[in-house]
Design a protein around this motif. Sequence first.
Motif, mmCIF file in Angstrom:
data_model
loop_
_atom_site.group_PDB
_atom_site.id
_atom_site.type_symbol
_atom_site.label_atom_id
_atom_site.label_comp_id
_atom_site.label_asym_id
_atom_site.label_seq_id
_atom_site.Cartn_x
_atom_site.Cartn_y
_atom_site.Cartn_z
ATOM 1 N N GLY A 40 30.399 -53.556 16.919
ATOM 2 C CA GLY A 40 29.907 -53.032 18.184
ATOM 3 C C GLY A 40 28.233 -52.899 18.235
ATOM 4 N N GLN A 41 27.814 -53.247 16.922
ATOM 5 C CA GLN A 41 26.249 -53.075 16.605
ATOM 6 C C GLN A 41 25.768 -54.262 16.100
ATOM 7 O OE1 GLN A 41 25.025 -49.589 14.330
ATOM 8 N NE2 GLN A 41 26.600 -48.237 15.308
ATOM 9 N N GLN A 42 24.506 -54.562 16.355
ATOM 10 C CA GLN A 42 23.996 -55.729 15.869
ATOM 11 C C GLN A 42 23.200 -55.616 14.707
ATOM 12 O OE1 GLN A 42 24.045 -58.390 17.899
ATOM 13 N NE2 GLN A 42 25.362 -57.296 19.130
ATOM 14 N N VAL A 43 23.867 -55.219 13.686
ATOM 15 C CA VAL A 43 23.567 -55.214 12.346
ATOM 16 C C VAL A 43 24.652 -55.361 11.271
ATOM 17 C CG1 VAL A 43 21.817 -53.373 12.852
ATOM 18 C CG2 VAL A 43 24.318 -52.617 12.138
ATOM 19 N N GLN A 58 19.114 -61.031 13.778
ATOM 20 C CA GLN A 58 18.140 -61.778 14.353
ATOM 21 C C GLN A 58 17.874 -63.193 13.551
ATOM 22 O OE1 GLN A 58 16.740 -58.610 13.543
ATOM 23 N NE2 GLN A 58 17.686 -57.811 15.461
ATOM 24 N N PRO A 59 17.629 -64.316 13.980
ATOM 25 C CA PRO A 59 17.471 -65.521 13.230
ATOM 26 C C PRO A 59 16.589 -65.259 12.104
ATOM 27 C CG PRO A 59 17.337 -65.931 15.605
ATOM 28 C CD PRO A 59 17.368 -64.385 15.457
#
Length: 361
Positions: free
Chosen positions: A330-333, A302-303
Amino acid sequence: MRTAAVIGTGLIGTSAALALTGRGVAVYLEDADPDAARTAAALGAGSTELPEGPVDLAIVAVPPALVGKVLADCQRRGLARCYTDVASVKAGPRAEVAALGCDTVHYIGGHPMAGRERSGPLAARADLFEGRPWVLTPTGDTDTDTLNAALELVALCGAMPIVMDATAHDRAVALVSHAPQLVSSIVAARLEHADETAVRLSGQGVRDVTRIAASNPALWVDILSANAGVVADILQEVAADLDEAVTALRALQAADEGERRAGAAGIEAVMRRGNTGHARIPGKHGAPPTRYESVTVVLGDQPGELGRLFGEVGALGVNIEDVTIEHSDGQQVGHVHLDVAPSAVRLLTGGLRDRGWSVRD
């Protein structure tokens, strides 16, 4: 220095021009490709107009094979009072400069040890050279004014001057720059036709080893052509090490226990040599290498998250010595590895967890 000319508005030439204009120097830009010069000028690197008289220093920022020819043309035109170049190889251009009958009194070879995987004026940065070594290779002919002009250029760009013999420089960069570039490319080439599943498993190790494999091939052909013999000698030594490693690995599969022990010893020996070599690479601010410990934090994509993390580390009074980010496929981390002094690990780990961060053991 009040005026300078930059001939060649690629990454290095434009970056030097940006640094100089930022320090109040009037810079005049030239390039065989007028569009490149205009692009550099639009970025604020200088003017494409011709100077009214000789500038204080001309910076020849062209491939090694062209340095002699371009320098001869600049001197014929009386472009500058002093001249330098930024080619990554020094002995060959110096020999050509002498063979062409150039004025060697007012010329000094130079090589800023900085770069990026991207090329061209749009990749240029005014801070590209800050804190980086900048090699100067004067000869017995080089006069004091020319050396001083080059030293002023280095200072204005925020770099650190190192005076070396041209041949010694070429041997050094073959070892620490040119051969590693080819080794990185060779490793990355193994991924070209690899199964997609295997490539998706790529972690930070393969990213680190192959980072510079994204470099411009045409640019590197020019560089390597000018230092081919020395680089070939180093790669031949690397090939010998690889042969020994292959033999040791085959031995690890042998039925005989003695052979397996010999294989393990061979692998351990080359890795210990690697430990020793790695430990010789200068650490922070050029000081002897310091052993840091890594604290790994899981970061959401996240910004502002990275800035918030750094702010909280600062609030804890911990200094970050180095940082790397490993992205999750594949993950937003991602995993942020913060290198800190060993004495700060417990404070940082506990403090971040208290503030809600996920810290990996």
